[in-house]
Design a protein around this motif. Sequence first.
Motif, PDB file in Angstrom:
ATOM      1  N   SER A  27      32.699  59.433  48.940  1.00  0.00           N
ATOM      2  CA  SER A  27      31.335  58.998  48.634  1.00  0.00           C
ATOM      3  C   SER A  27      30.824  58.014  49.682  1.00  0.00           C
ATOM      4  CB  SER A  27      31.290  58.363  47.240  1.00  0.00           C
ATOM      5  OG  SER A  27      32.132  57.225  47.177  1.00  0.00           O
ATOM      6  N   LYS A  28      31.734  57.150  50.195  1.00  0.00           N
ATOM      7  CA  LYS A  28      31.342  56.204  51.242  1.00  0.00           C
ATOM      8  C   LYS A  28      31.033  56.928  52.552  1.00  0.00           C
ATOM      9  CE  LYS A  28      32.088  52.839  48.413  1.00  0.00           C
ATOM     10  NZ  LYS A  28      30.951  52.105  47.811  1.00  0.00           N
ATOM     11  N   ILE A  29      31.810  57.976  52.840  1.00  0.00           N
ATOM     12  CA  ILE A  29      31.566  58.747  54.059  1.00  0.00           C
ATOM     13  C   ILE A  29      30.221  59.465  53.980  1.00  0.00           C
ATOM     14  CG2 ILE A  29      32.387  60.687  55.446  1.00  0.00           C
ATOM     15  CD1 ILE A  29      35.224  59.908  54.684  1.00  0.00           C
ATOM     16  N   ARG A  58      24.481  59.872  55.539  1.00  0.00           N
ATOM     17  CA  ARG A  58      23.065  59.842  55.170  1.00  0.00           C
ATOM     18  C   ARG A  58      22.333  58.692  55.864  1.00  0.00           C
ATOM     19  NH1 ARG A  58      23.540  60.877  48.595  1.00  0.00           N
ATOM     20  NH2 ARG A  58      24.096  63.107  48.739  1.00  0.00           N
ATOM     21  N   MET A  59      22.986  57.535  55.927  1.00  0.00           N
ATOM     22  CA  MET A  59      22.355  56.404  56.600  1.00  0.00           C
ATOM     23  C   MET A  59      22.171  56.691  58.085  1.00  0.00           C
ATOM     24  SD  MET A  59      23.623  52.422  56.757  1.00  0.00           S
ATOM     25  CE  MET A  59      25.024  52.853  57.797  1.00  0.00           C
ATOM     26  N   CYS A  70      18.512  57.388  60.547  1.00  0.00           N
ATOM     27  CA  CYS A  70      18.137  56.707  61.790  1.00  0.00           C
ATOM     28  C   CYS A  70      17.213  57.563  62.659  1.00  0.00           C
ATOM     29  CB  CYS A  70      19.392  56.339  62.581  1.00  0.00           C
ATOM     30  SG  CYS A  70      20.452  55.121  61.777  1.00  0.00           S
ATOM     31  N   PHE A  71      17.290  58.899  62.509  1.00  0.00           N
ATOM     32  CA  PHE A  71      16.444  59.776  63.295  1.00  0.00           C
ATOM     33  C   PHE A  71      15.058  59.942  62.676  1.00  0.00           C
ATOM     34  CE2 PHE A  71      20.790  61.019  64.230  1.00  0.00           C
ATOM     35  CZ  PHE A  71      20.773  61.145  65.612  1.00  0.00           C
TER      36      PHE A  71
END
Length: 284
Positions: free
Chosen positions: A266-268, A273-274, A278-279
């Motif tokens: 879930s952290k990966i 997603r974060m 950025c794009f």
Amino acid sequence: MDAVLEVENSEVPGIAVQCDLLLPNGHLQRNYEFDITDIGLRRRLVRRFYGILIVGYLSFTFNLKSNLVNPILQLQVACTLPCLELFLKYPLPYNFVVPLSMVLTVFLYTCFYIWRDWRRHGPFNYFVLLLSTLMGSFNRSVYLLNLVETHWVYIYPGILIFEILGLMLYSSQERFRFTQIRGISIICLIFGLFLLLAYRLNRMMEVFSAMACTVEAWYIIYDTHYMLCGRHGYNIGPEEFVYAACNIHCDLPKGMWRLMKMLFFSKIVEAVRMFRECFRTEVC
């Protein structure tokens, strides 16, 4: 006026939830729909298949007074403790045994996952229980002997037996709710008493190295909740204690996957997603 009456007569969503929240500890009194509605039958089932799990850790006959002692379980009795004794006398090449054990475990539990009906119907359910118990005892012995190569390794199954026995005793009453936090409290209390005894005997490190038994006991009550409240979709009957004991073993890969997903995957996914955002996002 008609509009006001119409609003008063209509059902306003959320009122039931708000009323529950106004009750004392309303947010803590969530009830689950169990496959077995009668609490007495449900907890008797829990005591029975917890008893089977205890039998799997012992090396002597354990009479559960519920027709559980049969030829298959007599073979299951000689599992964990004799396995540890055998490996203490004849050490294994762990660099070779550990990968082989992982491959066999994955293959065995994959078969149990594909052919699920084997767990429910006899005589295959006893065969599945025997195989899963033998595999669990072997893996547990290999893991423990990597930590302690003395007879103090017996403390792990010993504490685990007392923890499950404490959960069985608590399930014998119907007055108090059997929540996970209360089960965890019983597990930690029993382990704490053993730590206190170890401190008196100056054997703190040997007993402390068996802390993983608390995680295993917690997994048992965790999977019991998922199994009996229908989250696994088993629809267990009140007399299917052998089936329930098989599920405790066979649900281990699913529980490990859920834990890995919660802690790592879930952290990966969140990091990906974060990074993808950025794009798209503008700074100013």
